[in-house]
Design a protein around this motif. Structure first.
Motif, PDB file in Angstrom:
ATOM      1  N   SER A   1     -22.604   5.014   3.870  1.00 39.50           N
ATOM      2  CA  SER A   1     -21.970   4.659   5.136  1.00 39.50           C
ATOM      3  C   SER A   1     -22.399   5.615   6.247  1.00 39.50           C
ATOM      4  O   SER A   1     -22.687   5.208   7.379  1.00 39.50           O
ATOM      5  N   ARG A   2     -22.456   6.934   5.914  1.00 35.84           N
ATOM      6  CA  ARG A   2     -22.847   7.896   6.947  1.00 35.84           C
ATOM      7  C   ARG A   2     -24.291   7.660   7.384  1.00 35.84           C
ATOM      8  O   ARG A   2     -24.618   7.702   8.567  1.00 35.84           O
ATOM      9  N   ALA A   3     -25.176   7.356   6.389  1.00 32.48           N
ATOM     10  CA  ALA A   3     -26.594   7.129   6.725  1.00 32.48           C
ATOM     11  C   ALA A   3     -26.746   5.934   7.661  1.00 32.48           C
ATOM     12  O   ALA A   3     -27.474   5.998   8.670  1.00 32.48           O
ATOM     13  N   ALA A   4     -26.038   4.884   7.327  1.00 27.30           N
ATOM     14  CA  ALA A   4     -26.146   3.683   8.167  1.00 27.30           C
ATOM     15  C   ALA A   4     -25.663   3.979   9.592  1.00 27.30           C
ATOM     16  O   ALA A   4     -26.305   3.596  10.579  1.00 27.30           O
ATOM     17  N   LEU A   5     -24.538   4.680   9.683  1.00 31.28           N
ATOM     18  CA  LEU A   5     -24.001   5.020  10.999  1.00 31.28           C
ATOM     19  C   LEU A   5     -24.956   5.917  11.765  1.00 31.28           C
ATOM     20  O   LEU A   5     -25.111   5.778  12.985  1.00 31.28           O
ATOM     21  N   THR A   6     -25.598   6.842  11.067  1.00 28.42           N
ATOM     22  CA  THR A   6     -26.553   7.735  11.725  1.00 28.42           C
ATOM     23  C   THR A   6     -27.683   6.914  12.347  1.00 28.42           C
ATOM     24  O   THR A   6     -28.106   7.153  13.473  1.00 28.42           O
ATOM     25  N   GLU A   7     -28.161   5.928  11.565  1.00 29.63           N
ATOM     26  CA  GLU A   7     -29.246   5.108  12.094  1.00 29.63           C
ATOM     27  C   GLU A   7     -28.790   4.323  13.339  1.00 29.63           C
ATOM     28  O   GLU A   7     -29.549   4.154  14.285  1.00 29.63           O
ATOM     29  N   LEU A   8     -27.532   3.903  13.302  1.00 30.30           N
ATOM     30  CA  LEU A   8     -26.999   3.168  14.442  1.00 30.30           C
ATOM     31  C   LEU A   8     -26.945   4.062  15.687  1.00 30.30           C
ATOM     32  O   LEU A   8     -27.183   3.609  16.816  1.00 30.30           O
ATOM     33  N   SER A   9     -26.647   5.352  15.442  1.00 30.46           N
ATOM     34  CA  SER A   9     -26.408   6.251  16.575  1.00 30.46           C
ATOM     35  C   SER A   9     -27.661   6.975  17.045  1.00 30.46           C
ATOM     36  O   SER A   9     -27.581   7.734  18.002  1.00 30.46           O
ATOM     37  N   GLU A  10     -28.785   6.755  16.369  1.00 30.46           N
ATOM     38  CA  GLU A  10     -30.005   7.508  16.658  1.00 30.46           C
ATOM     39  C   GLU A  10     -30.264   7.677  18.159  1.00 30.46           C
ATOM     40  O   GLU A  10     -30.541   6.706  18.861  1.00 30.46           O
ATOM     41  N   TYR A  11     -30.195   8.887  18.620  1.00 28.69           N
ATOM     42  CA  TYR A  11     -30.541   9.235  20.031  1.00 28.69           C
ATOM     43  C   TYR A  11     -29.901   8.322  21.066  1.00 28.69           C
ATOM     44  O   TYR A  11     -30.490   8.096  22.134  1.00 28.69           O
ATOM     45  N   ASP A  12     -28.766   7.716  20.788  1.00 28.40           N
ATOM     46  CA  ASP A  12     -28.180   6.741  21.743  1.00 28.40           C
ATOM     47  C   ASP A  12     -29.146   5.625  22.067  1.00 28.40           C
ATOM     48  O   ASP A  12     -29.092   5.016  23.135  1.00 28.40           O
ATOM     49  N   LEU A  13     -30.083   5.413  21.146  1.00 27.96           N
ATOM     50  CA  LEU A  13     -31.115   4.428  21.470  1.00 27.96           C
ATOM     51  C   LEU A  13     -30.552   3.058  21.796  1.00 27.96           C
ATOM     52  O   LEU A  13     -31.001   2.400  22.731  1.00 27.96           O
ATOM     53  N   LEU A  14     -29.570   2.694  20.994  1.00 24.69           N
ATOM     54  CA  LEU A  14     -29.081   1.321  21.111  1.00 24.69           C
ATOM     55  C   LEU A  14     -28.684   0.974  22.556  1.00 24.69           C
ATOM     56  O   LEU A  14     -29.234   0.061  23.169  1.00 24.69           O
ATOM     57  N   ALA A  15     -27.743   1.783  23.056  1.00 29.16           N
ATOM     58  CA  ALA A  15     -27.256   1.501  24.412  1.00 29.16           C
ATOM     59  C   ALA A  15     -28.374   1.640  25.432  1.00 29.16           C
ATOM     60  O   ALA A  15     -28.519   0.810  26.336  1.00 29.16           O
ATOM     61  N   ARG A  16     -29.183   2.717  25.245  1.00 23.49           N
ATOM     62  CA  ARG A  16     -30.210   2.974  26.245  1.00 23.49           C
ATOM     63  C   ARG A  16     -31.233   1.852  26.303  1.00 23.49           C
ATOM     64  O   ARG A  16     -31.619   1.377  27.369  1.00 23.49           O
ATOM     65  N   GLU A  17     -31.657   1.416  25.178  1.00 22.64           N
ATOM     66  CA  GLU A  17     -32.675   0.368  25.144  1.00 22.64           C
ATOM     67  C   GLU A  17     -32.100  -0.980  25.544  1.00 22.64           C
ATOM     68  O   GLU A  17     -32.733  -1.755  26.258  1.00 22.64           O
ATOM     69  N   LEU A  18     -30.893  -1.212  25.057  1.00 23.22           N
ATOM     70  CA  LEU A  18     -30.292  -2.509  25.388  1.00 23.22           C
ATOM     71  C   LEU A  18     -30.055  -2.656  26.886  1.00 23.22           C
ATOM     72  O   LEU A  18     -30.165  -3.744  27.440  1.00 23.22           O
ATOM     73  N   ARG A  19     -29.724  -1.529  27.508  1.00 19.08           N
ATOM     74  CA  ARG A  19     -29.428  -1.598  28.941  1.00 19.08           C
ATOM     75  C   ARG A  19     -30.612  -2.177  29.708  1.00 19.08           C
ATOM     76  O   ARG A  19     -30.455  -2.871  30.700  1.00 19.08           O
TER      77      ARG A  19
END
Lengths: 919, 119
Positions: free
Chosen positions: A51-69
């Motif tokens: 679970s922690r590994a998956a969450l870490t991948e989700l949070s990588e460098y705030d990429l998700l929000a930054r890229e999605l924006r």
């Protein structure tokens, strides 16, 4: 399996995605994380590690929000639930409400159309009436600080409100001795013949025209606060010695018309009444003179008054009240203080010159307030009344739209209930509904404004022909439009508030249960709707009765015998003094010759001259009357009488026979004994009877010669068709020289009228080609001014009445339709159980007619109380005229019956099975 | 050590960025695939040298979709949760062909340089 969705959402929140898009992304990503988690477990990781590994991948460098924006488009925040109180952003809410309101209006176009039309009619008539009243009495003069322009009036102490003019010497004393005015100017209006040359010979290319102007004191333009566009105003020396400075300032329109807007006009000469005047200035286009309703063409120094027919004593005679005053107060002084100050001066004058000034006083009004003296009582009172009645019509429109809104609120109860159930605040719902009603009202206002412009034209078109340059500007101006906006907004709140408040009290349980979403206070609502119908009927009755009274009044007025006959009569105005003819010369030679020539025409039956036709604008008073052997009454007391100045054959021309005695003849000239003809009322008042009056002599006060009564004229109407019998005298113009006269010609037949006019014009031109002939009126046109008031009142009242009736009918119809639809099930059961169509009809109709009857009774009561105020405007009809009252009640009841019957009839046509299934 | 680590991570990211579009387009060329499958394939075929995690993969997918090069569709299969499959569009095919040839000439050029150095 861990719950990812919250984690993902947390990371998306800053993006403000649309809810749909956000849900999609969350689903896809959480699935990915599930897969990843399962894979990690399969490779031997513990739950915790996976679970922690998956969450870490989700949070990588705030990429998700930054890229999605960069990829996803942000959407404006639109709450899923309309009207929830998620945040209190007034402006966003307002826009949302507005968009929603427009959507709702588009969804039910017929409701929108009826509501907007009803409001437009209501607001439109109000705006039109307000424009007319505004045009008459509210519009400020185009001068500097018009609201500070103060008009002093002079009159008897015993009178409540005085409106009199001042004598010139009194004006001078007031101006010099007062301590409260920064300056005080004097003016008086005059007409003049204007021409470009002084030649009397015919053949000039330019015909003389009659214009109106003002004779003013030297400080006039300073007090008014207007500067000439070209040239200058008057100099002090031009305001000093009579007849020495023939100069004139001309109006913009005269400058354009006669001088083709010549920039070099200053220094040129115009001929006023045949005398040369040097043009010294041109006024700006907006400035029309001291009065709001009459366009002036020139301004000349008061010192030139004799050129305009004033007596030589005008400057010194304290009894010759001939000028009006305008002034401006010194800073910080009130009207009351200034009035007290002027009256100190007046008291002083009364002691010095008691015979002219005893028991007199001065009152101040602002220029705008002073206009009421110019408007006749009918116009004044009528304007106020029209405003009241049009306000009532607007109320009917409001009640109508409120009723429509209520019916719609019922239909929308489910929508509103759902919104309330998922968390919308009540205030928010009310605000939403109010936005809808205000939007409706504003649309109504815009359409109403257009109607008002059109209405202003209609009002203008009804104005009778008068031979004066009247300034009729009734189009709604900024002031009126501002009020219209206020009225519209207010209207929206008035008709929207109650329905909105009621609608927001919808029964939530019913909505959730999926049953008929009836408002929890359904009784309330029904009562309110009934009350609105009752109110509409009540107001309509009042308006209709007013209309009925005015229409009957007009009918009576048209039938009234004005005391003279206009059939085959043509009139026109001439004034030889405009061309510098001397009054005595005119009356001795010009008039008899003119009448002789005109009567020689083949189609002419009779011709005569009078200073002013009866039932025209104004009359002259003479007096006080002093019977032979009696002494003068004290100053400013005694009885004065209206009079006309006429030539022989006046009575014959108007076909108004003398009841006794003889007509004037050509021998009743200045050299012959003074004679007079009085009316029956005059004879009764002073001599008990016509017989006793014959041959008696009386005079006017202050040593005028005695006049013998040689004839008694039948009582007629002189000022208005409404008036009670009043004192009237006819004085022979050959003994009282005057020049401004109306020529009356009685033709042999109606077909000859045109030929008679042409013949008269030809004869006048042969006598002096420069003499202007103005204001030609044929037959009944002579009465148009007299009939104008009743006609406008009747026209307006009928418009209002029909409007109120239509609106009330629509209101009743919509309420009945709604009531029937609510009772469809009950009606179905009754029919299924064997009720007859007739009984059902009676049930429904009686329900509606109960409201109508209550309204009619209330309306009759209200009208009974209110129409007394109309009494003075009505003619030949009592304010409680039973014919009108009963007729209107029957008319309204009949129409109401129809409005109830149609929905009731429809209800009985419903198949009982369908009705029973009806929700 | 930390410095070098971060440095290599950044390089890794930049390189990935430049080539990621090409990788994804290539992977959905043969048939539609869902996001997890794509990430697994990248990892497997690069033998672990390249990996796209959820946070970098999906923004990329959405961007390609927005440009109209790939198209996502929810597909439900019996007994499974619905998944979003991405397939190459017509336009995507053209882009893929162009990028592929650019990449190949780029790699060839790099190789020529680095090979010479090594030789």
């Amino acid at each position: 399996m861990p719950e990812w969705k919250e984690e993902i959402r947390k990371r998306l929140v800053s993006l403000k995605l649309s809810p749909v898009r956000e849900a999609e992304i969350v689903e896809e990503l959480s699935q990915h994380l599930d897969d990843r988690y399962r894979e990690l477990l399969a490779t031997g990781a513990t739950d915790e590690q996976a679970s922690r590994a998956a969450l870490t991948e989700l949070s990588e460098y705030d990429l998700l929000a930054r890229e999605l924006r960069r990829v996803e488009r942000q959407v404006g925040l639109e709450p899923i639930v309309m009207g929830t109180n998620r945040r209190t952003n007034m402006i966003a809410d307002f826009w949302q409400d507005l968009k929603y309101a427009m959507r709702m209006m588009r969804k039910s176009p017929s409701f929108t159309a009826i509501a907007v039309l009803a409001l437009a009619l209501g607001i439109g008539v109000n705006t039109a009436i307000l424009s007319a009243v505004n045009g008459f009495v509210l519009r400020p003069l185009p001068v500097e600080k018009p609201e500070e322009l103060v008009a002093p009036h002079w009159g008897k102490k015993m009178d409540n409100q005085v409106w009199g003019e001042f004598s010139y010497p009194n004006y001078v004393d007031l101006r010099e001795q007062n301590k409260s005015f920064s300056d005080l100017c004097a003016w008086t209006e005059t007409s003049a013949g204007i021409s470009s040359s002084e030649s009397r010979k015919s053949g000039n290319d330019e015909r003389a025209e009659v214009v109106w102007g003002e004779l003013v004191s030297g400080n006039y333009f300073d007090v008014m606060g207007v500067n000439p566009l070209l040239g200058r105003g008057f100099l002090p020396e031009e305001d000093h010695t009579p007849n020495t400075h023939p100069v004139a300032v001309i109006s913009h329109s005269l400058w354009q018309r006669r001088f083709k807007a010549d920039q070099g006009v200053v220094g040129k000469t115009i001929y006023l009444n045949g005398q040369p005047f040097t043009v010294i200035g041109v006024m700006p286009e907006s400035f029309l003179g001291s009065e709001f309703y009459l366009r002036k063409a020139f301004w000349a120094p008061l010192m030139m008054a004799q050129q305009f027919g004033r007596r030589a004593e005008w400057k010194t005679d304290r009894s010759y009240a001939s000028v009006k005053l305008y002034g401006r107060l010194k800073p910080g002084l009130t009207m009351a203080q200034a009035e007290m100050d002027l009256n100190l001066v007046a008291d002083n004058l009364a002691q010095l010159y008691p015979s002219e000034n005893a028991d007199t006083k001065i009152q101040l009004t602002t220029e705008v307030d002073g206009r009421y003296q110019d408007a006749t009582r009918g116009i004044r009172y009528g304007g106020l009344l029209a405003l009241c009645v049009s306000g009532l019509v607007l109320l009917v429109a409001c009640a109508n739209v409120a009723n429509l809104m209520l019916a719609r609120a019922a239909a929308r109860a489910r929508e509103i209930g759902i919104r309330l159930a998922i968390g919308a605040g009540r205030g928010r719902i009310v605000r939403q509904l109010l936005t809808e009603s205000v939007l409706l009202a504003l649309l109504g206002g815009v359409l109403g404004g257009a109607l008002a412009y059109w209405g202003a034209d209609v009002i203008r078109a009804t104005f009778p022909p008068v031979p004066y340059p009247i300034n009729l500007d009734y189009a709604p101006d900024g002031y009126v439009l501002k009020w219209m906006l206020v009225i519209s907004l207010l209207t929206g709140v008035i008709f929207g508030l109650a329905p909105a408040l009621l609608a927001s009290r919808t029964d939530l349980v019913a909505v959730i249960k999926g049953g008929t979403a009836r408002p929890s206070h359904s009784r309330h609502r029904w009562n309110l709707r009934s009350a609105l119908v009752v109110a509409q009927v009540t107001i309509s009755i009042v308006v209709l009765i007013c209309a009925g009274l005015f229409i009957r009044s007009l009918g009576k007025a048209v039938q009234t015998d004005p005391g003279f006959q206009t059939e085959n009569l043509v009139t026109m105005m001439i004034n030889p003094s405009l061309l510098a003819y001397d009054d005595r010369e005119t009356t001795r030679r010009f008039f008899p010759e003119l009448l002789r020539r005109i009567e020689a025409q083949p189609d002419v039956r009779r011709a005569a001259l009078v200073n002013e036709m009866p039932l025209q604008v104004g009359h002259i008073f003479r007096g006080p009357i002093v019977k032979e052997g009696e002494i003068d009454p004290p100053p400013n007391q005694g009885v004065i009488s209206e009079c006309s100045f006429v030539t022989p054959k006046y009575f014959d021309t108007l076909r108004t026979p003398l009841v006794m005695g003889r007509d004037f003849t050509d021998r009743d000239t200045g050299d012959a004994p003074a004679v007079v003809i009085v009316n029956q009322e005059f004879a009764r008042r002073f001599y008990v009877s016509a017989e006793q009056a014959m041959g008696k002599r009386f005079r006017f006060a202050q040593g005028t010669p005695l006049m013998e009564i040689i004839g008694i004229a039948r009582d007629g109407r002189y000022g208005t068709l409404y008036e009670d019998p009043k004192l009237f005298m006819f004085l022979p113009v050959y003994q009282h020289p005057r020049s401004a006269m109306t020529l009356m010609i009685s033709a042999q037949s109606a077909g000859a009228l045109q030929a008679v006019v042409e013949g008269a014009r030809r004869e006048i031109a042969q006598m002096d080609a420069r003499l202007p002939v103005v204001g030609v009126m044929m037959a009944e046109e002579n009465l148009s001014l007299a009939y104008w008031g009743p006609r406008v009142a009747a026209g307006m009242a009928s418009t209002f009445g029909v409007l109120a009736l239509v609106l009330a009918t629509i209101g009743l119809y919509s309420v009945m339709t709604y009531a029937v639809s609510q009772r469809a099930r009950e009606i179905g059961i009754r029919m299924a159980l064997g009720a007859q169509v007739r009984e059902v009809l009676r049930l429904i109709v009686s329900q509606g007619m109960r409201m109508v009857l209550i309204g009619i009774v209330l309306g009759l009561g209200g009208a009974f109380a209110l129409t007394r105020m109309l009494a003075s405007l009505l003619f030949g009809v009592g304010a409680t005229d039973p014919v009108t009252f009963v007729g209107v009640a029957i008319l309204l009841a009949a129409i109401a019956l129809l409005a109830c019957f149609v929905p009731a009839r429809r209800a009985t046509k419903v198949d009982p099975m369908v009705a029973l299934r009806h929700e | 050590m930390a410095m070098t680590d971060k440095h290599s991570q950044m390089l890794d990211r930049e390189l990935k960025k430049g080539s990621a579009e090409l990788l994804i387009l290539s992977l959905v060329e043969a048939r539609p695939r869902h996001g997890y499958e794509i990430s697994k394939l990248i990892e497997a075929r690069s033998r672990g040298a390249l990996s796209f995690h959820v946070a970098s993969l999906y923004p990329l997918l959405y961007r390609l979709e927005k440009r109209g090069w790939i198209e996502g569709r929810w597909v439900e299969k019996a007994g499974q949760r619905r998944r979003r499959y991405y397939k190459l569009t017509k336009e995507g095919k053209k882009v893929l062909a162009a990028q592929r040839s650019t990449w190949q000439s780029f790699v060839a050029a790099i190789n020529r340089i680095t090979d010479t150095e090594n030789a």
